[in-house]
Design an enzyme around this catalytic site. Structure first.
Site, PDB file in Angstrom:
ATOM      1  N   CYS B  12      19.635  15.437  76.641  1.00 27.37           N
ATOM      2  CA  CYS B  12      20.236  16.034  77.831  1.00 27.37           C
ATOM      3  C   CYS B  12      21.113  14.984  78.540  1.00 27.37           C
ATOM      4  O   CYS B  12      21.080  13.804  78.217  1.00 27.37           O
ATOM      5  CB  CYS B  12      19.150  16.525  78.781  1.00 27.37           C
ATOM      6  SG  CYS B  12      17.904  15.295  79.137  1.00 27.37           S
ATOM      7  N   CYS B  15      19.391  11.985  79.836  1.00 28.65           N
ATOM      8  CA  CYS B  15      18.931  11.014  78.831  1.00 28.65           C
ATOM      9  C   CYS B  15      20.039  10.008  78.537  1.00 28.65           C
ATOM     10  O   CYS B  15      19.788   8.806  78.410  1.00 28.65           O
ATOM     11  CB  CYS B  15      18.544  11.728  77.538  1.00 28.65           C
ATOM     12  SG  CYS B  15      17.475  13.143  77.766  1.00 28.65           S
TER      13      CYS B  15
END
Lengths: 358, 78
Positions: B12, B15
């Site tokens: 994501c 991240c």
């Protein structure tokens, strides 16, 4: 978000002497609250002045209505959003997924469903970590139905939805949304538990080796919690402000240009099929509360029934296609179908109920 | 001594941000490190985290579910 060592070692000066620091916080807090309150109470006169004086629009024209709506609602909703997101950021620093799991593990089903739905409101949750959270809960012995109560309530009953509902509709509708959202999360989770769907969870979930969480419980001082609140404002308001502005712009257009009662025939109380239709349209739609609620508010003003509108909003916010796709990694299609079906059923009941009693 | 940094997350946006902050901070304090992105969900779960993104330093979970600031990250890696 999780408390970490980093947060407690924040860049704020450490609180050495308790009382002066507390006074300092209270003083700053009060001053900011006063500024906020003055800004909030100036909204209506400033919006009026901007529309009719600064822009020189003629009173009672469609354009003037739309513009006044926009310049009033945008700063109002943003002010409310900052206040509530900050407060919720502080509250959430007391709740972590780990702590919630520890509370829920081994709880009996009915009590567990209620607790899970309530904790879903205050525990930080992002649908991108729905899978690790699901596995973490299930392998720690949280019953499947209780886990679902959490997974339903966490996205559906969130602070952004509540702020917008409070700001645009008043506290009664916000309270109704909170109550019925919790009701659906509890009821749907309980139903899934009764259906004994455990074998429809992908087998590897139960076999998953989960390590102990070494992050542990960290005690945060108040400065770190305030920092967490500020961080939440930066993160959440930074992410949703554009949706708020766009949503209110569309809402303003509807407000000014769509004739009153235009929605009565399609979304009014008389049309029984409007509730299921709203849910059908809402489920595949994916938007956050910030974008959808201002539009919904404008629809309501044009004769749409509250139950229908609530059902539409809940299915947009509570059930989302991306989350289903993420959850497919841990749930077999049948359980996903049951999950969507049970939640949509709950939303239908809520929609009809409000159309009937209001 | 070389530190082993692992970024846990399924890819994501947050991240990526955590990975970037971690590397920036590690470079800023001249840390000798090896970084690895762990994206497989079963490996992430095996660490015992429930919120991603997470940072693991030499096998120890240091951050879960958030992206610390650059300054905080420097302290955390030091």
């Amino acid at each position: 978000m999780n408390p970490t060592a980093a947060a407690s070692k924040s860049t704020l000066p450490p609180i050495k002497r308790g009382i002066p620091a507390a006074i300092q916080y209270a003083g700053t807090g009060l001053a900011l609250a006063a500024v906020w309150w003055i800004a909030y109470s100036l909204l209506a006169p400033v919006a009026h002045w901007l529309t009719y004086r600064a822009f020189g629009l003629k009173a009672d024209t469609r354009l003037a209505n739309a513009v006044e709506f926009f310049v009033f609602e945008v700063p109002k909703v943003l002010l409310l959003l900052v206040l509530v997101v900050f407060a919720v950021g502080i509250v959430r620093s007391y709740f972590t997924p780990e702590r919630t799991r520890a509370i829920l593990a081994g709880k009996r089903e009915s009590v567990g469903n209620v607790l899970a739905a309530l904790l879903g409101v205050v525990t930080p949750f992002c649908s991108c970590s729905a899978v690790p959270l699901f596995i973490g809960f299930v392998t720690a012995g949280v019953p499947l139905g209780v886990t679902f109560s959490f997974l339903i309530s966490a996205p559906m009953v969130n602070e952004i939805a509540l702020v917008l509902l409070f700001g645009l509709f008043g506290w009664k509708v916000a309270a109704l949304y909170l109550g019925t959202g919790l009701f659906i999360a509890i009821g749907a989770g309980w139903t899934i538990g009764r259906l004994k769907m455990e074998r429809h969870v992908e087998a590897w979930v139960y076999a998953a080796k989960t390590g102990p969480n070494s992050l542990g419980d960290e005690r945060l001082d108040f400065a770190a919690r305030v920092a967490a609140g500020r961080e939440a404002v930066r993160d959440i308001v930074g992410r949703v402000w554009l949706y708020v502005v766009l949503g209110i712009a569309v809402g303003a257009g509807i407000h000014g240009f769509v004739p009153t009662n235009a929605m009565a025939a399609i979304m009014g109380k008389g049309a029984w099929w409007s509730v299921p239709l709203s849910v059908l349209i809402g489920v595949p739609m994916y938007s956050n509360a910030a974008g959808i609620i201002p539009i919904v508010q404008a629809l309501l003003g044009k004769g749409a029934a509250l139950g229908t509108v609530l059902a539409f909003m809940m299915s947009v916010i509570g059930l989302s296609l991306p989350e289903m796709i993420i959850l497919r990694k841990v749930l077999k299609p049948r359980l996903i179908a049951v999950f969507v079906g049970v939640v949509a059923g709950g939303i239908l009941i809520v929609g009809y109920l409000f159309n009937a009693i209001l | 001594m070389m530190k082993k940094l692992q970024i846990l997350g399924t890819g994501c946006a947050k991240c990526q941000k955590l990975a970037a902050v971690t590397e920036d901070a590690a470079k800023a304090i001249c840390l000798s490190y090896a970084i690895e992105k762990v994206t497989e969900i079963d490996r992430i779960v095996a660490f015992g985290v429930m919120s991603t993104p997470a940072l693991v330093v030499d096998g120890q979970i240091k951050v879960a579910g958030k992206v610390p600031s650059f300054e905080d990250m420097k302290q955390l890696l030091a």
